[in-house]
Design an enzyme around this catalytic site. Structure first.
Site, mmCIF file in Angstrom:
data_model
loop_
_atom_site.group_PDB
_atom_site.id
_atom_site.type_symbol
_atom_site.label_atom_id
_atom_site.label_comp_id
_atom_site.label_asym_id
_atom_site.label_seq_id
_atom_site.Cartn_x
_atom_site.Cartn_y
_atom_site.Cartn_z
ATOM 1 N N ASP A 109 0.284 -8.271 15.298
ATOM 2 C CA ASP A 109 1.494 -7.574 14.834
ATOM 3 C C ASP A 109 1.640 -6.268 15.600
ATOM 4 O OD1 ASP A 109 3.791 -7.117 13.421
ATOM 5 O OD2 ASP A 109 2.792 -6.439 11.592
ATOM 6 N N GLU A 148 4.689 7.648 14.426
ATOM 7 C CA GLU A 148 4.723 6.369 15.130
ATOM 8 C C GLU A 148 5.257 6.514 16.557
ATOM 9 O OE1 GLU A 148 7.162 4.026 12.515
ATOM 10 O OE2 GLU A 148 5.713 4.154 10.879
ATOM 11 N N SER A 194 0.820 -1.211 0.000
ATOM 12 C CA SER A 194 0.000 0.000 0.000
ATOM 13 C C SER A 194 0.849 1.252 0.000
ATOM 14 C CB SER A 194 -0.853 0.004 1.261
ATOM 15 O OG SER A 194 -0.012 -0.104 2.382
ATOM 16 N N GLU A 248 5.824 0.539 15.774
ATOM 17 C CA GLU A 248 5.605 1.134 14.447
ATOM 18 C C GLU A 248 4.128 1.145 14.080
ATOM 19 O OE1 GLU A 248 7.869 -1.079 15.239
ATOM 20 O OE2 GLU A 248 9.481 -1.241 13.762
ATOM 21 N N ASP A 308 -2.935 -0.803 11.514
ATOM 22 C CA ASP A 308 -2.411 -1.952 10.782
ATOM 23 C C ASP A 308 -2.992 -3.288 11.250
ATOM 24 O OD1 ASP A 308 -1.108 -3.633 9.163
ATOM 25 O OD2 ASP A 308 0.926 -3.131 9.803
#
Ligand code: ATP
Length: 511
Positions: free
Chosen positions: A137, A98, A23, A141, A155
């Site tokens: 995950d 982040e 992406s 970040e 995410d």
């Protein structure tokens, strides 16, 4: 979500703010400039080719669930739409980047920050586990910071949707049967090496406890600046994880290390929090740990001001990027002309970066030297197997762009001559750029360059800012092999050219 009526022309795409594996994320603004957005754009062809349909579907489902069950600690999905070739996810824009960058500011990220942000992450875990979402995950970040520096987890491409199971020991969330199969089949781990739990590596059932493991790793990292399981490569990191091989530096906060020890347990059911009735009481056992005593049971964190110094905030906040700073003349949508404009801007930004040199006469190699170097290469260079016994003259990671997306490849310029490129994550040769008299490298700036061949122009980005050097070397090898372009025929020494041709033909014996 007003999902149905929106399209790319309802948004102005300002610039690229991030790139994922599948992406590109743009900073945008709604066409009437009433609010800023982050728009994630995925190319359908790439998603299909890389078989990421399920991941994209899961991401959309999770973001949707978190949007209709809002919590301040998650990115909100404002709408999704598609055109013929692309999928668009419009999300709120997390202005302050982040959490990782903040953690890395060791002067700023003090004990208060650690406690505050770990507590916010814990609340986020409570919320998503109540909804049956396991992130899988979780890492600094993927934890973004909004305009007020509160966390927003993002995410969900690796997330699992769980169903409740009642077994005699425990009431935990476990994968629904489709996902369970999926987890088993792709035992290849999902997530990021440093935060991946032992059960993800050993093919055991993944539950919400896997996110608790990542939470323990992140807390460790927040306290001391590095992750608990560190090694030279992923394999060694995994070995340490499954053996629970980690230690605390001497000065590590004792209450924090006590909590981490209770969370980082190999058996997922031994982890602190794993027996909590999350739906009703949240992660009560973790919240009541002495480490969080300083919060005095006041967990309404989103109403508080994060304990980050004003100086850091004013120096680093992206609050200066606001709707009014976006150029008034930009047309809405993401058609070819907007992409060209955005890519043009990206090229411009890198213009004043520095260059360094590879030595000239790259093909000036005697037969003895060639043999020696080839022997060395065979023994020590992991890319030797891709280059058909040619000598590697120059190598380096280059992002190879196609459409909106870039793939990082190891480029290998060899005698022959050849210019191979390898997917180094999977150690697969992906192709070569064909050498010919008519190939033409062109440096756009220090980072970006093209290699034009009769059939195709390759769009390349040298991540170490040596694009002109790549161009020079490719040109040198081209000219020494095929002779210089006609106009320059006399400017290169004929002797040198012949010597090189002879040397290359010597080398070809080894093929
Ligand atoms: P990968 O797909 O490789 O796991 P990723 O999931 O991080 O990468 P994306 O979700 O596409 O990829 O995000 C790419 C980057 O864009 C992120 O690292 C983040 O910095 C930025 N980003 C994504 N969403 C937002 C958002 N809502 N607000 C601000 N920045 C964002």
């Amino acid at each position: 979500m007003s999902d149905m009526k929106k399209c790319a022309n309802d948004f102005i795409f300002d610039r690229v703010i991030g790139e994922g594996s599948f992406s590109t994320v743009f900073l945008g603004v709604e066409v009437h400039r009433s609010y800023e957005v982050a728009i994630k754009v995925c190319e359908k062809a790439l998603i299909r080719r890389e078989k990421k349909e399920n991941a994209i579907f899961r991401e959309k489902t999770c973001l949707h669930m978190l949007t209709i069950n809002p919590s301040p600690f998650f990115i909100q999905l404002l709408c999704t739409f598609q055109d013929e070739t692309r999928l668009f996810f419009v999300m709120n824009y997390a202005k302050n980047g982040e959490l990782l960058s903040l953690i890395n500011e060791r002067q700023v990220f003090n004990d208060h920050c650690c406690r505050f942000y770990s507590a916010e992450i814990l609340l986020a875990l409570e919320h998503m586990h109540r909804l049956g979402i396991v992130h899988r995950d979780l890492k600094p970040e993927n934890i973004l910071l909004n305009d007020k520096l509160h966390i927003q987890v993002s995410d969900f491409g690796s997330a699992l949707l769980m169903k409740e199971t009642n077994n005699e020991n425990n009431d935990r969330l476990s994968p629904n049967s489709d996902d369970q199969n999926n987890v088993r089949r792709r035992n290849s781990f999902v997530g990021t090496a440093h935060y991946v739990s032992p059960e993800m590596l050993t093919n055991k059932t993944i539950t919400s406890n896997s996110d608790l493991w990542a939470f323990g790793c992140i807390l460790y990292q927040m306290v001391c600046g590095s992750t608990p399981f560190r090694a030279a490569n992923e394999y060694l990191i995994f070995q340490k994880i499954i053996k629970l091989e980690f230690e605390f530096p001497q000065e590590f906060d004792k209450t924090a290390s006590n909590l981490i020890k209770k969370i980082l347990k190999i058996d997922a059911n031994d982890r602190l929090g794993s027996s909590d009735d999350v739906k009703n009481d949240g992660y009560i056992s973790i919240k009541s740990d002495p480490y969080f005593k300083a919060l005095s049971d006041d967990w309404s964190l989103h109403e508080k001001k994060p304990p980050v110094s004003e100086t850091y905030f004013s120096n680093n906040s992206r609050n200066d990027t606001n709707i009014t700073s976006i150029n008034e003349n930009i047309e809405p949508g993401l058609a070819e002309n907007q992409i060209t404009r955005i890519m043009g801007l990206a090229l411009h930004e890198d213009y004043d970066k520095v260059d360094s040199n590879t030595k000239k006469g790259i093909l000036d190699i005697t037969e003895v030297e060639l043999n020696e170097r080839l022997n060395q290469q065979k023994e020590h260079n992991m890319y030797h197997r891709f280059v058909e016994n040619n000598l590697i003259l120059k190598e380096g990671f280059i992002d190879k762009k196609k459409g909106l997306f870039a793939r990082r490849r190891m480029f290998l310029l060899t005698t022959g001559p050849h210019l191979y490129y390898v997917d180094s994550s999977n150690m697969v040769l992906k192709g070569q750029i064909p050498f010919s008299k008519n190939m033409r490298p062109e440096a756009k700036n220090f980072r970006n360059f093209f290699i034009h061949t009769p059939n195709r122009s390759y769009i390349l980005e040298d991540i170490s800012n040596n694009a002109p050097e790549w161009c020079r070397v490719v040109e040198e090898v081209r000219d020494m092999t095929f002779g210089p372009p006609i106009a320059e025929e006399n400017s290169t020494g004929v002797v040198g050219k012949d010597v090189c041709r002879r040397k290359i033909s010597v080398n070809n014996k080894y093929r």
